[in-house]
Design an enzyme around this catalytic site. Structure first.
Site, PDB file in Angstrom:
ATOM      1  N   HIS A 190       0.090  11.754 -15.999  1.00 11.89           N
ATOM      2  CA  HIS A 190       0.658  10.763 -16.922  1.00 11.89           C
ATOM      3  C   HIS A 190       0.941  11.390 -18.284  1.00 11.89           C
ATOM      4  CE1 HIS A 190      -0.776   7.511 -14.224  1.00 11.89           C
ATOM      5  NE2 HIS A 190       0.376   7.040 -14.624  1.00 11.89           N
ATOM      6  N   GLU A 433      11.527  -1.808  -2.663  1.00 11.49           N
ATOM      7  CA  GLU A 433      10.384  -0.926  -2.933  1.00 11.49           C
ATOM      8  C   GLU A 433       9.285  -1.105  -1.891  1.00 11.49           C
ATOM      9  OE1 GLU A 433       9.032  -1.758  -6.925  1.00 11.49           O
ATOM     10  OE2 GLU A 433       9.274  -3.910  -6.680  1.00 11.49           O
ATOM     11  N   ASP A 457       7.411   2.733  -6.324  1.00 10.86           N
ATOM     12  CA  ASP A 457       6.600   2.025  -5.336  1.00 10.86           C
ATOM     13  C   ASP A 457       7.011   2.364  -3.906  1.00 10.86           C
ATOM     14  OD1 ASP A 457       4.572   0.533  -6.636  1.00 10.86           O
ATOM     15  OD2 ASP A 457       6.121  -0.738  -7.515  1.00 10.86           O
ATOM     16  N   CYS A 504      16.219   2.630  -9.634  1.00  5.16           N
ATOM     17  CA  CYS A 504      15.685   2.407 -10.990  1.00  5.16           C
ATOM     18  C   CYS A 504      14.285   2.991 -11.164  1.00  5.16           C
ATOM     19  CB  CYS A 504      15.689   0.923 -11.335  1.00  5.16           C
ATOM     20  SG  CYS A 504      14.628  -0.064 -10.283  1.00  5.16           S
TER      21      CYS A 504
END
Ligand code: PEP
Ligand code: MG
Length: 574
Positions: A190, A433, A457, A504
């Protein structure tokens, strides 16, 4: 003496400056006792540090907006919770008062105790949280020593440390850090993703660097190649100056692309939409010439206060996004929360053993009709101000889309009866997703006006690899033959039925994936504004016809290595 270290280039950019070394907290603290007479002062010192850190976390939370709020907010909230843990606080007091340890050593003992508790937990998620304990204790330790020589910010310096927390990066950036070098960490953590979007040069995995760098040493950092040089010589400095010139040239070139079309070498226009959450994101998307907003995440609005936002608050936010894009299409996603975060939006939901597979996204909206009805009213009222589309997250079945469409129709009628202006056309789309929705798209197609593929996802569910588990970051990659097949099929099916198809997820914002996505037939990207110009530049360098002719070879790749090879060949051929 000159020394060079090589790690991994996690965020591009070069820097030349003095080092600020931050040793891991554990290296610095050894057993220290205090006199009976100093107990009260030591307790007061600790309590002041706790107050400081509380204020610091609160201020950092307030400063966050847009995608950062999404990425970093949860870390900050978790740290604030840990900091208020009565066991931690009472334990610290007792160690100082009863055992007469210094505040520093009390912190160290409590850290070791909590780390052992987390390490013994069955749940991997909780086990990995011991890192957060270290970060909170590290902040307390820093607050205890604030004001001493060598404490304070890192303005105009290069931070050299063991690891850096995502929550810290925003603060380091506002202090003016030049670059960061860490001995640990990975390219896909992250912190690395965030450093890239904040444009902070970052080298991770720079092995021995902490043993050989001292405060004030001069360093040259090359964030692209992962190189760090201590006490650079004339040739290092020449190299640094050349790289800086190239980087500045590249930035100017990119800046020029703000007003250029997103067109391939062979003249095909590709639509670049922006992902946004806040006013600033909307303004940036507009300034960079985005075709519109492809994903406006509404969770941020819900996670700001302690209760769900009312209809007018939501209406104003959605209307302002529509007005901010001055007539370009704005795609707003309905609430995408699950049991893991819903309590922070004032929704009380039963605890779930596995929130990623639980009542989230559209499932939650349909289960909580009261909340969904308000959001639908706010969205449709905003549609009176410009082109607005509604995107539904986590769709798994046709029935879910039919229920949402029915709510849209009845809400439109009710609003018109009340005298509101609602657009005639409010296209309704599904996020693709959940693998079931991707595979059954032909069965869903007549219930939607457009689709947007959420690769973050989709990859997590296809590969059974938690997107938040850093240990699985190699596996959580779209570069798997199964994922490519599904992407190609969704794009094909959409096109055959006249449905616009966008991607996206983060994948759409990485210029390295541009040739691959174009080869798979993609013509709409939605990405964070931070990399919009780089992606535009990459698209402008591609020959779409040539890439599509090579799509067969891409689909025949059997593993990650084969797909990587295809990507390398595609980028040299472009
Ligand atoms: C995705 O899953 O790819 C996506 C864009 O949605 P989020 O990251 O908000 O889950
Ligand atoms: Mg998603």
């Amino acid at each position: 003496m000159r020394r060079a270290f090589t790690g991994h280039g996690a965020s591009r950019g070069s820097a030349l400056g003095h080092a600020r070394v931050r040793l891991p907290f554990l290296f610095e603290v050894s057993e220290q006792h205090i006199a009976e007479a100093d107990v009260a002062t030591e307790l007061a010192r600790l309590h002041a540090a706790i107050q400081d850190v509380r204020a610091e976390l609160h201020a950092a939370r307030e400063r966050l907006h847009g995608a950062l709020a999404h990425e970093v907010g949860e870390f900050l909230d978790l740290h604030a919770l840990l900091l208020d843990d009565p066991e931690l606080l009472q334990g610290l007091d007792a160690l100082i008062r009863d055992s007469r340890y210094s505040a520093d050593y009390a912190l160290r003992l409590q850290r070791d105790r909590l780390a052992a508790v987390f390490a013994a937990m069955d749940d991997d998620y909780f086990r990995s949280r011991s890192e957060d304990v270290d970060q909170v204790i590290g902040r307390l330790h820093a607050a205890l020593h604030r004001g001493e020589p060598h404490a304070g910010g890192v303005a105009g310096e290069i931070l050299v440390t063991d690891t850096v927390a995502p929550a810290e990066l925003v603060q380091l950036q506002s202090q003016g850090v030049l670059a960061i070098v860490t001995t640990g960490g990975s390219m896909l953590s992250h912190a690395a993703i965030l450093a890239r979007s904040l444009h902070i040069p970052l080298v991770v995995g720079a092995g021995e660097v902490l043993q050989h760098v001292n405060d004030g040493d001069v360093l040259v950092v090359d964030g692209a190649r992962g190189r760090v040089v201590v006490s650079p010589d004339a040739s290092d400095l020449r190299g640094y100056r050349t790289r800086r010139r190239d980087e500045q040239h590249e930035r100017r070139q990119l800046h020029r692309l703000r007003r250029e079309p997103t067109r391939t070498l062979d003249g095909v226009d590709i639509r670049l939409y922006a992902n946004a959450e806040s006013r600033d994101d909307v303004a940036e998307a507009h300034a960079l010439g985005a075709a519109g907003l492809g994903l406006y995440r509404t969770e941020y609005l819900f996670l700001q206060g302690s209760a769900a936002p009312d209809e007018d608050t939501q209406f104003r936010a959605y209307r302002d996004a529509v007005l901010g894009m001055t007539g370009r299409t704005v795609t707003i996603r309905t609430l995408d929360l699950g049991a893991d975060k819903a309590d922070r939006a004032g929704l009380t939901l039963p605890r779930e053993p596995n929130p990623a597979l639980g009542c989230r996204g559209v499932r939650l909206s349909l289960a909580r009709g009261d909340i969904f009805a308000i959001q639908m009213r706010a969205l449709l009222r905003a549609s009176g101000y410009g082109p607005l589309r509604i995107l539904v997250p986590m769709v798994a079945t046709r029935d879910e889309m039919l229920q949402v469409a029915a709510l849209l129709r009845s809400t439109r009628e009710a609003l018109r009866a009340e005298g509101h202006h609602v657009a005639d056309e409010v296209p309704l789309g599904a996020m693709i997703e959940v693998p079931a929705a991707a595979l059954a798209l032909p069965a869903l197609a007549d219930t939607v006006d457009f689709v947007s593929i959420g690769t973050n996802d989709l990859v997590q569910y296809m590969l059974a690899a938690d997107r938040n588990n850093d240990a699985l970051e190699d596996l959580h990659s779209p570069l798997h033959p199964a994922v490519l097949r599904v992407l190609r099929d969704v794009i094909r099916t959409g096109r055959a039925r006249g449905l616009p198809v966008a991607v996206c997820g983060e994948m759409a914002g990485d210029p390295a994936f541009v040739p691959l996505l174009l080869a798979l037939g993609l013509e709409e990207f939605s990405l964070h504004p931070a990399t919009l110009l780089e992606v535009r530049q990459a698209i402008r360098a591609c020959d779409l016809g040539a890439l599509r002719r090579r799509a067969g070879a891409l689909m025949r790749a059997r593993d990650r290595a084969g797909i990587d090879r295809w990507m390398r060949q595609a980028s040299t051929a472009a």
